[in-house]
Design a protein around this motif. Structure first.
Motif, PDB file in Angstrom:
ATOM      1  N   SER A 363      -1.813  -7.127  -1.228  1.00 21.15           N
ATOM      2  CA  SER A 363      -3.074  -6.548  -0.756  1.00 21.15           C
ATOM      3  C   SER A 363      -4.297  -7.081  -1.492  1.00 21.15           C
ATOM      4  O   SER A 363      -5.408  -6.619  -1.246  1.00 21.15           O
ATOM      5  CB  SER A 363      -3.020  -5.020  -0.884  1.00 21.15           C
ATOM      6  OG  SER A 363      -2.000  -4.474  -0.081  1.00 21.15           O
ATOM      7  N   VAL A 364      -4.116  -8.030  -2.379  1.00 24.27           N
ATOM      8  CA  VAL A 364      -5.225  -8.524  -3.205  1.00 24.27           C
ATOM      9  C   VAL A 364      -6.378  -9.032  -2.350  1.00 24.27           C
ATOM     10  O   VAL A 364      -7.533  -8.617  -2.511  1.00 24.27           O
ATOM     11  CB  VAL A 364      -4.730  -9.632  -4.161  1.00 24.27           C
ATOM     12  CG1 VAL A 364      -5.916 -10.343  -4.801  1.00 24.27           C
ATOM     13  CG2 VAL A 364      -3.836  -9.035  -5.241  1.00 24.27           C
ATOM     14  N   GLU A 365      -6.094  -9.941  -1.422  1.00 26.82           N
ATOM     15  CA  GLU A 365      -7.162 -10.554  -0.626  1.00 26.82           C
ATOM     16  C   GLU A 365      -7.826  -9.526   0.284  1.00 26.82           C
ATOM     17  O   GLU A 365      -9.052  -9.546   0.483  1.00 26.82           O
ATOM     18  CB  GLU A 365      -6.612 -11.714   0.202  1.00 26.82           C
ATOM     19  CG  GLU A 365      -5.936 -12.803  -0.619  1.00 26.82           C
ATOM     20  CD  GLU A 365      -6.861 -13.438  -1.652  1.00 26.82           C
ATOM     21  OE1 GLU A 365      -8.092 -13.373  -1.489  1.00 26.82           O
ATOM     22  OE2 GLU A 365      -6.334 -13.987  -2.633  1.00 26.82           O
ATOM     23  N   CYS A 366      -7.029  -8.635   0.830  1.00 27.78           N
ATOM     24  CA  CYS A 366      -7.568  -7.585   1.698  1.00 27.78           C
ATOM     25  C   CYS A 366      -8.550  -6.703   0.939  1.00 27.78           C
ATOM     26  O   CYS A 366      -9.625  -6.360   1.450  1.00 27.78           O
ATOM     27  CB  CYS A 366      -6.417  -6.753   2.257  1.00 27.78           C
ATOM     28  SG  CYS A 366      -6.925  -5.292   3.182  1.00 27.78           S
ATOM     29  N   PHE A 385      -5.391  -4.077  -9.574  1.00 23.09           N
ATOM     30  CA  PHE A 385      -5.528  -5.457 -10.043  1.00 23.09           C
ATOM     31  C   PHE A 385      -4.983  -5.618 -11.463  1.00 23.09           C
ATOM     32  O   PHE A 385      -4.352  -6.625 -11.782  1.00 23.09           O
ATOM     33  CB  PHE A 385      -6.996  -5.877 -10.023  1.00 23.09           C
ATOM     34  CG  PHE A 385      -7.550  -6.185  -8.660  1.00 23.09           C
ATOM     35  CD1 PHE A 385      -6.721  -6.616  -7.637  1.00 23.09           C
ATOM     36  CD2 PHE A 385      -8.893  -6.048  -8.395  1.00 23.09           C
ATOM     37  CE1 PHE A 385      -7.222  -6.899  -6.371  1.00 23.09           C
ATOM     38  CE2 PHE A 385      -9.415  -6.329  -7.135  1.00 23.09           C
ATOM     39  CZ  PHE A 385      -8.571  -6.752  -6.122  1.00 23.09           C
ATOM     40  N   GLN A 386      -5.246  -4.633 -12.316  1.00 22.59           N
ATOM     41  CA  GLN A 386      -4.850  -4.744 -13.724  1.00 22.59           C
ATOM     42  C   GLN A 386      -3.349  -4.574 -13.926  1.00 22.59           C
ATOM     43  O   GLN A 386      -2.812  -4.985 -14.955  1.00 22.59           O
ATOM     44  CB  GLN A 386      -5.610  -3.708 -14.552  1.00 22.59           C
ATOM     45  CG  GLN A 386      -7.112  -3.951 -14.642  1.00 22.59           C
ATOM     46  CD  GLN A 386      -7.849  -2.778 -15.273  1.00 22.59           C
ATOM     47  OE1 GLN A 386      -7.268  -1.991 -16.014  1.00 22.59           O
ATOM     48  NE2 GLN A 386      -9.134  -2.641 -14.986  1.00 22.59           N
ATOM     49  N   THR A 387      -2.672  -3.970 -12.964  1.00 24.06           N
ATOM     50  CA  THR A 387      -1.268  -3.608 -13.144  1.00 24.06           C
ATOM     51  C   THR A 387      -0.303  -4.613 -12.531  1.00 24.06           C
ATOM     52  O   THR A 387       0.737  -4.924 -13.118  1.00 24.06           O
ATOM     53  CB  THR A 387      -0.999  -2.213 -12.536  1.00 24.06           C
ATOM     54  OG1 THR A 387      -1.897  -1.270 -13.118  1.00 24.06           O
ATOM     55  CG2 THR A 387       0.436  -1.780 -12.795  1.00 24.06           C
ATOM     56  N   ILE A 388      -0.639  -5.137 -11.361  1.00 22.69           N
ATOM     57  CA  ILE A 388       0.318  -5.999 -10.655  1.00 22.69           C
ATOM     58  C   ILE A 388       0.328  -7.408 -11.235  1.00 22.69           C
ATOM     59  O   ILE A 388      -0.592  -7.818 -11.947  1.00 22.69           O
ATOM     60  CB  ILE A 388      -0.021  -6.066  -9.141  1.00 22.69           C
ATOM     61  CG1 ILE A 388      -1.419  -6.670  -8.935  1.00 22.69           C
ATOM     62  CG2 ILE A 388       0.077  -4.689  -8.519  1.00 22.69           C
ATOM     63  CD1 ILE A 388      -1.747  -6.951  -7.496  1.00 22.69           C
ATOM     64  N   GLU A 389       1.387  -8.145 -10.919  1.00 24.84           N
ATOM     65  CA  GLU A 389       1.516  -9.534 -11.351  1.00 24.84           C
ATOM     66  C   GLU A 389       0.797 -10.449 -10.365  1.00 24.84           C
ATOM     67  O   GLU A 389       1.118 -10.461  -9.172  1.00 24.84           O
ATOM     68  CB  GLU A 389       2.992  -9.922 -11.439  1.00 24.84           C
ATOM     69  CG  GLU A 389       3.760  -9.233 -12.555  1.00 24.84           C
ATOM     70  CD  GLU A 389       3.322  -9.721 -13.933  1.00 24.84           C
ATOM     71  OE1 GLU A 389       2.881 -10.881 -14.036  1.00 24.84           O
ATOM     72  OE2 GLU A 389       3.434  -8.936 -14.887  1.00 24.84           O
ATOM     73  N   ILE A 390      -0.194 -11.198 -10.866  1.00 30.89           N
ATOM     74  CA  ILE A 390      -0.943 -12.150 -10.036  1.00 30.89           C
ATOM     75  C   ILE A 390      -0.905 -13.500 -10.740  1.00 30.89           C
ATOM     76  O   ILE A 390      -1.033 -13.568 -11.970  1.00 30.89           O
ATOM     77  CB  ILE A 390      -2.411 -11.698  -9.859  1.00 30.89           C
ATOM     78  CG1 ILE A 390      -2.489 -10.260  -9.358  1.00 30.89           C
ATOM     79  CG2 ILE A 390      -3.149 -12.629  -8.907  1.00 30.89           C
ATOM     80  CD1 ILE A 390      -3.910  -9.717  -9.270  1.00 30.89           C
ATOM     81  N   ASP A 391      -0.760 -14.589  -9.987  1.00 32.88           N
ATOM     82  CA  ASP A 391      -0.715 -15.898 -10.623  1.00 32.88           C
ATOM     83  C   ASP A 391      -2.063 -16.233 -11.254  1.00 32.88           C
ATOM     84  O   ASP A 391      -3.116 -15.712 -10.846  1.00 32.88           O
ATOM     85  CB  ASP A 391      -0.309 -16.977  -9.624  1.00 32.88           C
ATOM     86  CG  ASP A 391      -1.368 -17.207  -8.554  1.00 32.88           C
ATOM     87  OD1 ASP A 391      -2.323 -17.965  -8.797  1.00 32.88           O
ATOM     88  OD2 ASP A 391      -1.240 -16.612  -7.463  1.00 32.88           O
TER      89      ASP A 391
END
Length: 523
Positions: A363-366, A385-391
């Motif tokens: 859901s990041v881009e959304c 944003f702070q919790t999930i794993e993002i490249d």
């Protein structure tokens, strides 16, 4: 003299560590320092203080969004005061609970004091869902034709001190010093006005419940059938005339006892059919309820008893992961944001909290693309944003977009939203954009944004920013000074330690911050 028991302080810290010092602001980094040096430095200091002479340290008060066009003033106490206030309420919580109408009578469904050893404060079985279920039972009984729905206007900020103090005296006849301490604490927070309790502190809710206990008793004394969740009243009546009389009774009790009034746009008399269809069975609530039921059922199969507890999605087996994916929470969120301009706050909050638990980055881009619509739920977006794993590459790009929000967006005009946005950069430097922090510190002159930027610059290792400013650190406000002390640990070699030793007149919290920062250097 009144000293709070050491075990009460222990419980208060456990509560704050698990649930946060407020349910609104980011938890200050100072609590990591406090926990590290709790037994040897902090608890002995707090345990010796006479809280009858308790002087509040500098607290933070800020406008926070309640819905898209509504706000409230929220308070964050100094970390040491937050522990003390919570410990104080812990010591009187059971007395207040026993003074209230027993929870088994199904009148007040909110904030029933029932602490456990892990820091939980309130009984999880008395909640909004239980309140709704009880209302459904009243509807199904067939005994009523009308329902009064009423909500208090600006409840927490308008609670008058004198009725609250009288209620505390009645509930705590053997704890007069606790009452005097609370009166002194609230007086310092309210200044020259004689009303208001701090919004955001979990312990404050118990005071709010005590205030309304005499209103509950007054309605019961008139023979009215009602229930309540915080300041949301529902009165069940046989005729429309009875409902109008009951509404007048409630309005009179609130005004005469507490000087409170009802919100006109949230107060109405409804037929039992309208109440069932529009309040108990509205489409949005059904959607949340259905999703919640499915989510909880899946978690129960995983032997996770509390659906709000954290769990590691990637430690589940493939079948369990697929069960959660089939709920398609990401798709529901995206569809909702595309279809509406004015979001359903309850639904979006529910979805964001669940997606955060699952750890889904889909859901990041959304969220970034619809950030202006998400104005009332920026906190939940940032926690996601702070919790999930993002490249890393995506983090760099999103970091740029987040900083742009602080100066050039609908979202960023509110200091509260900026705190949460900038807080994203304070725990690590994976979001890049450190070359913009110094300029933002100059542009954003409020102390809330500057505190987060100081921490972000320390985390990014910008030692050149701290070196020339050390001489004037004592001139900073307490919240900024502690951030500066911690973030200055990014100075190379042992420069920070030498500087810390040269500082005169540090208080206990500043001392443990420097000790913690020395052992956990920013970089």
């Amino acid at each position: 003299m009144l000293r709070i028991q050491p075990q009460s302080y222990d419980w208060a810290l456990s509560h704050i560590e698990k649930y946060g010092d407020t349910d609104i602001f980011p938890t200050p980094f100072e609590f990591s320092a406090i926990r590290t040096y709790w037994e040897q430095d902090v608890k002995p200091e707090l345990s010796q203080q006479n809280v009858l002479a308790w002087e509040l340290r500098t607290y933070r008060r800020l406008l926070t969004p309640k819905h898209r066009y509504g706000f409230r003033i929220s308070t964050q106490l100094d970390p040491l005061d937050s522990i003390t206030f919570t410990a104080l309420m812990y010591e009187i919580g059971q007395d207040i609970e026993e003074f209230r109408i027993p929870k088994e009578q199904n009148i007040a469904f909110s904030n029933r004091f029932d602490p456990d050893n892990n820091g939980r404060m309130y009984d999880p079985n008395y909640n909004w869902d239980g309140f709704q279920d009880h209302c459904k039972e009243q509807v199904d009984s067939g005994a009523f034709e009308y329902v009064v729905i009423a909500d208090i206007a600006d409840f927490f900020p308008r609670i008058y001190s004198h009725p609250l103090e009288q209620a505390l005296g009645q509930a705590l006849p053997a704890k007069g010093n606790h009452v005097r301490t609370l009166r002194r604490c609230l007086s310092q927070m309210n200044g020259s006005v004689s009303y208001g309790i701090p919004v955001g502190q979990a312990a404050s809710r118990l005071l709010a419940e005590l205030v309304l206990d005499d209103v509950d008793r007054g309605l019961m004394g008139e023979g009215l059938i009602h229930c309540r969740f915080v300041d949301d009243f529902r009165i069940f009546c046989e005729t429309e005339k009875d409902a109008l009389v009951a509404l007048g009774t409630l309005a009179n009790l609130l005004f005469e006892n507490h000087g409170l009034t009802l919100q006109q746009h949230k107060t109405r008399v409804m037929t039992i059919e309208d109440f069932e269809n529009r309040i108990l069975g509205n489409e949005d609530d059904r959607e949340i309820g259905g999703l919640n039921e499915q989510f909880n059922e899946i978690l129960s199969h995983l032997e996770i008893s509390n659906p709000y507890d954290d769990f590691d999605f990637f430690e589940l087996d493939d079948e369990q992961q697929e069960e959660l994916r089939r709920l398609n929470l990401e798709g529901i969120l995206e569809e909702h944001l595309e279809e509406v301009d004015d979001i359903d706050i309850s639904l979006v909050r529910f979805l964001l909290k669940r997606l955060t638990q699952i750890g889904s980055p889909a859901s990041v881009e959304c969220l970034i693309g619809n950030i202006n619509k998400l104005y009332p739920v920026v906190k939940e977006v940032m926690v996601y944003f702070q919790t999930i794993e993002i490249d890393v590459g995506t983090k760099h790009r999103i970091g740029t977009q987040l900083l742009n929000l602080c100066t050039d967006s609908i979202v960023g005009h509110l200091e509260y939203n900026r705190i949460w946005i900038l807080n994203t950069f304070t725990s690590n430097n994976e979001w890049n954009n450190e070359d913009r922090f110094n300029r933002l510190y100059t542009e954003l002159t409020d102390q809330y944004s500057q505190r987060e930027l100081i921490l972000a610059m320390g985390r990014a290792g910008l030692d050149h920013w701290f070196r020339p400013r050390r001489r004037n650190a004592s001139e900073l406000t307490p919240w900024l000074k502690r951030a500066f002390l911690a973030a200055s640990s990014c100075l190379p070699g042992d420069q920070a330690q030498h500087w810390y030793r040269s500082l005169p007149r540090l208080d206990i919290l500043e001392k443990v911050v420097t000790k913690w920062a020395t052992a956990n250097r920013f970089s």
